[in-house]
Scaffold this active site. Structure first.
Site, PDB file in Angstrom:
ATOM      1  N   ASP A 216       0.832  -1.242  -0.044  1.00  0.00           N
ATOM      2  CA  ASP A 216       0.095   0.087   0.084  1.00  0.00           C
ATOM      3  C   ASP A 216       0.893   1.225   0.067  1.00  0.00           C
ATOM      4  O   ASP A 216       1.656   1.319   0.719  1.00  0.00           O
ATOM      5  CB  ASP A 216      -1.020  -0.140   1.257  1.00  0.00           C
ATOM      6  CG  ASP A 216      -1.914   1.158   1.337  1.00  0.00           C
ATOM      7  OD1 ASP A 216      -2.875   1.182   0.425  1.00  0.00           O
ATOM      8  OD2 ASP A 216      -1.528   1.844   2.061  1.00  0.00           O
ATOM      9  N   GLU A 279       0.990  -0.453  -4.945  1.00  0.00           N
ATOM     10  CA  GLU A 279       0.042   0.622  -5.346  1.00  0.00           C
ATOM     11  C   GLU A 279       1.102   1.882  -5.567  1.00  0.00           C
ATOM     12  O   GLU A 279       1.737   2.359  -4.350  1.00  0.00           O
ATOM     13  CB  GLU A 279      -0.732   0.760  -4.232  1.00  0.00           C
ATOM     14  CG  GLU A 279      -1.826   1.878  -4.450  1.00  0.00           C
ATOM     15  CD  GLU A 279      -2.319   2.484  -3.144  1.00  0.00           C
ATOM     16  OE1 GLU A 279      -3.544   3.068  -3.401  1.00  0.00           O
ATOM     17  OE2 GLU A 279      -1.933   2.367  -2.093  1.00  0.00           O
TER      18      GLU A 279
END
Length: 543
Positions: A216, A279
């Protein structure tokens, strides 16, 4: 709830022994809070996911990605991790997770989990230790800095969620950095001891059978140690928060990040067949996605926000897509998604309400035709629009802060409707943590299972098409010159080439197809007649 078996005709090819199983794969994203509530508390949980894995398997996807389920005070709904190696009680236990992995593997599904390595919760034991002692074991595991002489923060860096990215901590007598909420202190990932602890976390989950990780916001993992001020962003555009006024050159995107990613890759390569995806958002996303995936010793793939934050789906989006990842030597491998837990659902961003079913089905075919991996967000297979959540029911800090200027994230996170006739559409016997939108009830899984013309069946056909035609998984993408609103391209070459064409508008459009093709799959009247109906999609193979 009783899980229904996956249709045998949708079985995926066996990939257990293939180290590159992930290349061109379709991964289904589960947001556990909103997938299925097995214990009747209004919040989805791991056992609920396990009970509904057969639905995911029925789509024909290769794997499932689970958003965070770790111990957390839930200030950012699990992306504020208080313990990387345990399950929050609201989601269950480690034993529940182990059962989920076992059942997923029995169904032929890989399991991908989120790792949030750029920050933790302020309740994490590491941070509690760090704030107490300037010289202890964890003293430099977070980003601390003295105030300027007049007491102001060390730099002008701004938080994604609004306001300065620095908070004063009286215990330590310094400011700490947080690129997101104040309750999400920034990890100092350049610290070698911290890196070892994070790598041990990777090992912990690999030992439990995990098949891969999504990292993330990984471009936030390191910062400029000189704490240089960010310059202003000269680009005009809508600005809803102070973060939007800066070029983020110093609080993120540092050149040392790829070395850490290589260390992660070394750990996972020792296990074989694992999938690693980053990401990456922000103004440098394109270069960073390539940097983080270049060569054989970094992450397998990366995805950004080319489609996630686009207000419209246009031929220009596809042209940018093709330009970004042309397939050059040494280039990494992209991943794509139209919707996720952080962005309003695509059908609401890109289509008028009356056309959403047709658009959703065209978009499903288009997504499966893109070069790269595909992430399919829960509910996308049902054509769910963005839910309407009244202000008094909002829980997402970003949604509350920016209301009503943005659609917010809560509307993409509402519960999945399973049975139309059950309370709360079968998600839970009690009022859920976010309300079920009444417009979602007619789109429930049981209603769509019974309707041969439902979007759910188009989703299954689209995934099956991608498996059937190897060019859609791994072939090159070459755009064909067309006039808007039509976009067309080929995947692969020679006899195995595939022709893909889409009308992105709600009106019929002229399009003269090349000769020598026959239609393999189509929705909304897609054919080779010289005209594409509104939101038509077609996929053709050599005649």
């Amino acid at each position: 709830m009783t899980a229904q078996p996956a249709p045998a005709s949708l079985a995926r090819p066996v990939t257990a022994s293939d180290p590159d199983w992930w290349r061109g794969a379709v991964i289904y994203q589960v947001y556990p809070r909103s997938f299925a509530d097995s214990d009747g508390d209004g919040v989805g949980d791991l056992n609920g996911v396990t009970e509904r894995l057969d639905h995911i398997a029925s789509l024909g996807v290769e794997g499932v990605w689970l958003s965070p389920f770790f111990t957390s005070p839930m200030k950012d709904f699990g992306y504020d991790v208080a313990d990387y190696r345990d399950v929050d009680p609201i989601f269950g236990t480690l034993a529940d997770f182990d059962r989920l992995v076992e059942h997923a593997h029995d169904l032929g599904l890989k399991v991908i989990i989120d790792l949030v390595f750029c920050h933790t919760s302020d309740q994490h034991a590491w941070f509690q230790s760090s704030r107490e002692d300037h010289a202890g074991t964890h003293a430099d595991w977070y980003v601390w800095a003295d105030a300027k002489p007049e007491g102001s923060p060390p730099s002008n860096w701004q938080s994604v969620f609004g306001g300065p990215a620095w908070t004063w901590d009286a215990r330590r007598g310094q400011y700490y950095l947080h690129n997101f909420l104040p309750e999400q202190p920034q990890l100092n990932v350049a610290n070698p001891d911290l890196q070892e602890a994070l790598l041990d976390t990777v090992d912990f989950w690999l030992d439990r059978g995990v098949d891969g990780f999504r990292f993330d916001a990984i471009n936030f993992a390191m910062h400029d140690p000189a704490l240089t001020d960010n310059p202003p962003d000269p680009t005009p555009g809508k600005r809803t928060r102070p973060f939007d006024f800066q070029l983020h050159l110093h609080n993120q995107s540092q050149p040392e990040i790829p070395d850490f990613l290589s260390r992660i890759r070394q750990r996972t390569d020792a296990r074989g067949g694992r999938f690693l995806v980053a990401e990456v958002g922000g103004g440098q996303a394109e270069s960073e996605m390539k940097l983080y995936t270049a060569g054989p010793d970094r992450l397998n793939s990366a995805y950004g926000f080319l489609y996630l934050y686009a207000d419209r789906l246009t031929p220009e989006n596809l042209a940018e897509h093709a330009r970004m990842w042309p397939g050059e030597e040494g280039e990494g491998w992209p991943s794509w998604t139209f919707s996720n837990h952080d962005a309003p659902r695509a059908v609401s961003r890109w289509a008028p309400e009356a056309d959403r079913k047709a658009f959703a089905e065209m978009a499903l075919i288009l997504l499966m035709c893109l070069r790269g991996n595909v992430f399919l967000y829960q509910g996308e297979e049902l054509g769910l629009p963005q839910a309407e959540v009244p202000f008094e029911r909002l829980v997402d800090p970003e949604a509350i802060m920016n209301w009503p200027e943005t659609l917010g994230r809560d509307g993409a996170r509402t519960p999945i409707p399973w049975t139309a006739s059950s309370p709360h559409a079968g998600f839970s016997p009690v009022e859920p943590w976010l309300p079920v939108d009444p417009r979602h009830v007619p789109l429930a899984v049981d209603r769509q299972e019974a309707d041969p013309d439902a979007t759910l069946h188009v989703a299954r056909r689209a995934v099956a098409l991608r498996h059937r035609l190897e060019a859609l998984r791994t072939g090159d993408l070459i755009l064909i010159e067309t006039a808007a609103p039509v976009v067309a391209f080929t995947r692969g070459d020679g006899d195995a080439a595939v022709l893909c064409a889409f009308n992105l508008s709600g009106e019929a459009a002229d399009w003269s197809p090349p000769s020598g093709w026959r239609v393999e799959e189509a929705v909304n009247g897609g054919d080779l007649s010289g005209s594409l109906k509104a939101y038509a999609a077609l996929v053709a193979v050599r005649a």
